[in-house]
Design an enzyme around this catalytic site. Structure first.
Site, short mmCIF file in Angstrom:
data_model
loop_
_atom_site.label_atom_id
_atom_site.label_comp_id
_atom_site.label_asym_id
_atom_site.label_seq_id
_atom_site.Cartn_x
_atom_site.Cartn_y
_atom_site.Cartn_z
NE ARG A 59 39.63 36.04 97.93
CZ ARG A 59 39.09 35.81 96.74
NH1 ARG A 59 37.78 35.82 96.60
NH2 ARG A 59 39.86 35.55 95.69
CG HIS A 62 31.72 38.25 102.40
ND1 HIS A 62 32.73 37.54 101.81
CD2 HIS A 62 31.64 39.42 101.70
CE1 HIS A 62 33.23 38.23 100.80
NE2 HIS A 62 32.59 39.38 100.73
CE LYS A 72 31.28 32.69 105.99
NZ LYS A 72 31.72 33.97 105.40
CG HIS A 119 35.29 35.46 107.82
ND1 HIS A 119 35.63 35.13 106.52
CD2 HIS A 119 36.37 35.17 108.58
CE1 HIS A 119 36.86 34.65 106.51
NE2 HIS A 119 37.33 34.67 107.73
CE1 TYR A 132 35.56 32.03 104.00
CE2 TYR A 132 37.40 31.33 102.65
CZ TYR A 132 36.66 32.34 103.23
OH TYR A 132 37.00 33.65 103.03
CG ASP A 168 34.04 42.13 99.46
OD1 ASP A 168 32.83 41.84 99.59
OD2 ASP A 168 34.93 41.27 99.39
#
Length: 189
Positions: A59, A62, A72, A119, A132, A168
């Site tokens: 993931r 971003h 974050k 991240h 998060y 992604d």
């Protein structure tokens, strides 16, 4: 909490101070004053939970553009992930450098990600779950990303990527991204 700076200025790893007895342990996972004392922004306006079916799920990377840039704090509460941040601050001595650490249900560690950092994480176990805490709500028009395998960043992922979203997988390379057109080649950390 024990707050440890990483090689990327402004970011940190956060370990719990456990009070243990025969029942288990208790620990403070967040404290506004301890964040302030460590020079970290304690603002939290949203909390997200992310569940991942399989090992090798990626993931990220971003980030959000100003004025919606996010702080974050990521913690893995089930399984394990390799959590990675990239410094996107052009004025920083660590501009475009990366740092990664394992976050797991065993180490209870969290990663503090400052504003203007990208991240990502890669699941190291099946059923990995992260939580998060973020300072700014998700703003679709401000969302951007970096390619997970961009050679200009050179992240050394510990295992093979098995699952990644189309979004992604297709973020532009730094060389093709107008936000980073004049970016120097990054050093790997």
């Amino acid at each position: 909490m024990d707050i440890h700076p990483t090689p990327l200025a402004g970011s940190a790893l956060i370990d719990l101070k456990r009070l243990e007895d025969d029942r288990g342990f208790f620990a403070r996972a967040f404290c506004e004053q301890e964040f302030l004392d460590a020079g970290l922004d304690p603002t939290i306006t949203q909390c997200n939970l992310s569940y991942n079916h399989g090992t090798g799920t990626l993931r990220g990377f971003h980030y959000q553009l100003e004025p919606n840039a996010e702080v974050k704090v990521i913690r893995c509460v089930r399984g394990a992930v390799f959590d990675v941040i990239v410094d996107l601050r052009p004025e920083s001595e660590t501009y475009l450098q990366w740092f990664g650490a394992e976050l797991s249900q065993d180490n209870y560690r969290a990663m503090y990600v400052p504003r203007n950092f990208a991240h990502a994480y890669l699941t190291l176990t099946p059923d990995a779950t992260t939580i998060y805490q973020v300072s700014t709500p998700y703003t679709p028009g401000a969302e951007r990303g970096l390619r997970w395998n961009d050679p200009a960043i050179g992240v050394e992922w510990p295992i093979e990527i098995a699952t990644i979203s189309d979004k992604d997988a297709n973020w532009p390379l730094l060389a093709d991204n107008p936000d980073f057109a004049a970016a120097p080649k990054a050093e790997v950390r």
